[in-house]
Design a protein around this motif. Sequence first.
Motif, short mmCIF file in Angstrom:
data_model
loop_
_atom_site.label_atom_id
_atom_site.label_comp_id
_atom_site.label_asym_id
_atom_site.label_seq_id
_atom_site.Cartn_x
_atom_site.Cartn_y
_atom_site.Cartn_z
N TYR A 256 0.80 -1.22 0.00
CA TYR A 256 0.00 0.00 0.00
C TYR A 256 0.83 1.27 0.00
O TYR A 256 0.28 2.37 0.02
N GLY A 257 2.16 1.13 -0.01
CA GLY A 257 2.99 2.33 -0.09
C GLY A 257 4.38 2.11 0.48
O GLY A 257 4.73 1.01 0.95
N LYS A 258 5.16 3.17 0.46
CA LYS A 258 6.53 3.13 0.97
C LYS A 258 6.51 3.21 2.49
O LYS A 258 5.98 4.16 3.07
N ILE A 259 7.09 2.21 3.14
CA ILE A 259 7.10 2.16 4.60
C ILE A 259 8.44 2.69 5.12
O ILE A 259 9.50 2.23 4.70
N ILE A 260 8.36 3.65 6.02
CA ILE A 260 9.56 4.21 6.63
C ILE A 260 10.05 3.33 7.77
O ILE A 260 11.24 3.08 7.91
N GLN A 261 9.12 2.83 8.57
CA GLN A 261 9.51 2.03 9.73
C GLN A 261 8.33 1.19 10.21
O GLN A 261 7.17 1.63 10.15
N THR A 262 8.61 -0.01 10.69
CA THR A 262 7.62 -0.83 11.37
C THR A 262 8.15 -1.18 12.75
O THR A 262 9.37 -1.26 12.95
N ARG A 263 7.22 -1.36 13.69
CA ARG A 263 7.63 -1.69 15.05
C ARG A 263 6.58 -2.61 15.67
O ARG A 263 5.39 -2.39 15.53
N VAL A 264 7.04 -3.66 16.33
CA VAL A 264 6.17 -4.58 17.05
C VAL A 264 6.60 -4.57 18.51
O VAL A 264 7.78 -4.74 18.83
N LEU A 265 5.65 -4.35 19.42
CA LEU A 265 5.96 -4.33 20.85
C LEU A 265 6.11 -5.75 21.36
O LEU A 265 5.26 -6.60 21.14
N VAL A 266 7.22 -6.00 22.06
CA VAL A 266 7.56 -7.33 22.56
C VAL A 266 7.87 -7.24 24.04
O VAL A 266 8.52 -6.30 24.50
N ASP A 267 7.36 -8.20 24.79
CA ASP A 267 7.67 -8.26 26.22
C ASP A 267 9.17 -8.52 26.39
O ASP A 267 9.67 -9.54 25.92
N PRO A 268 9.91 -7.61 27.04
CA PRO A 268 11.37 -7.76 27.15
C PRO A 268 11.78 -8.95 28.01
O PRO A 268 12.90 -9.45 27.86
N ASN A 269 10.91 -9.40 28.88
CA ASN A 269 11.27 -10.51 29.76
C ASN A 269 11.06 -11.88 29.11
O ASN A 269 11.85 -12.80 29.30
#
Length: 238
Positions: A44-57
Amino acid sequence: MQNKKIKVALARHGGDAIKGANLYVRNLPREWREEEVHSYFQPYGKIIQTRVLVDPNTGVSKRVGFVLYDTRSEAEAACSALGGKNPPGSNEALLVKFADDNAKKLRPPPGYQHGPQHHSAGYSNRFPSPGPMRNQRNRFHFNPMGQAHPGQGPYNQPGGHILFVYNIGTDADEKLLWQLFAPCGTVQKVNVIMDTGKGCCKGYGFVTMTNYEEAEYAIECYNGYWLKGRQLQVSFKN
């Protein structure tokens, strides 16, 4: 750096076309990381950044992510096409919203409190038990900033959602709050309130987070959380 991954890229040209191009995505498949999200949203277009939240523990995905497109129109196309759609292999539809717009719409009303009883099943076993339930009237029995007038004081900063964090201990510092809340989302600033006479923390502080959903998630995670033998109280600042 401080539990955050640094991204360096050439700055984009300014203008209205690139404003509001950040999407908030919930109900991602648990096994998806940035690569899968990028691949799914890329048509759907040019993506600058993606981020997925992950439990650090545990390393387990929180099933929440963000997709930043180059332009608003690309983000609108992705939101329209993928919102309410089931990703491949999933029987749960995606919730796709504009991150910045949604944060403004969902700013909690005055006096809103989000206590431990609101934990969903996905969060309830992640942290130690919050102990006996306090009644609604006394859940937040101490808030020294509770009488502040709206718009006054150093913690009513525009563009952020301020969390009141109580019972952090007299030895707490800003580094502690950064490390505690950074895994939940984007932290703009932290303030630990010091007793200048004693040279130690008064036992409470404030955390300003950019996105409402991340601030709400931080409350769900840490209100009632035991830290160094003390049970934290975390709520939106009145």
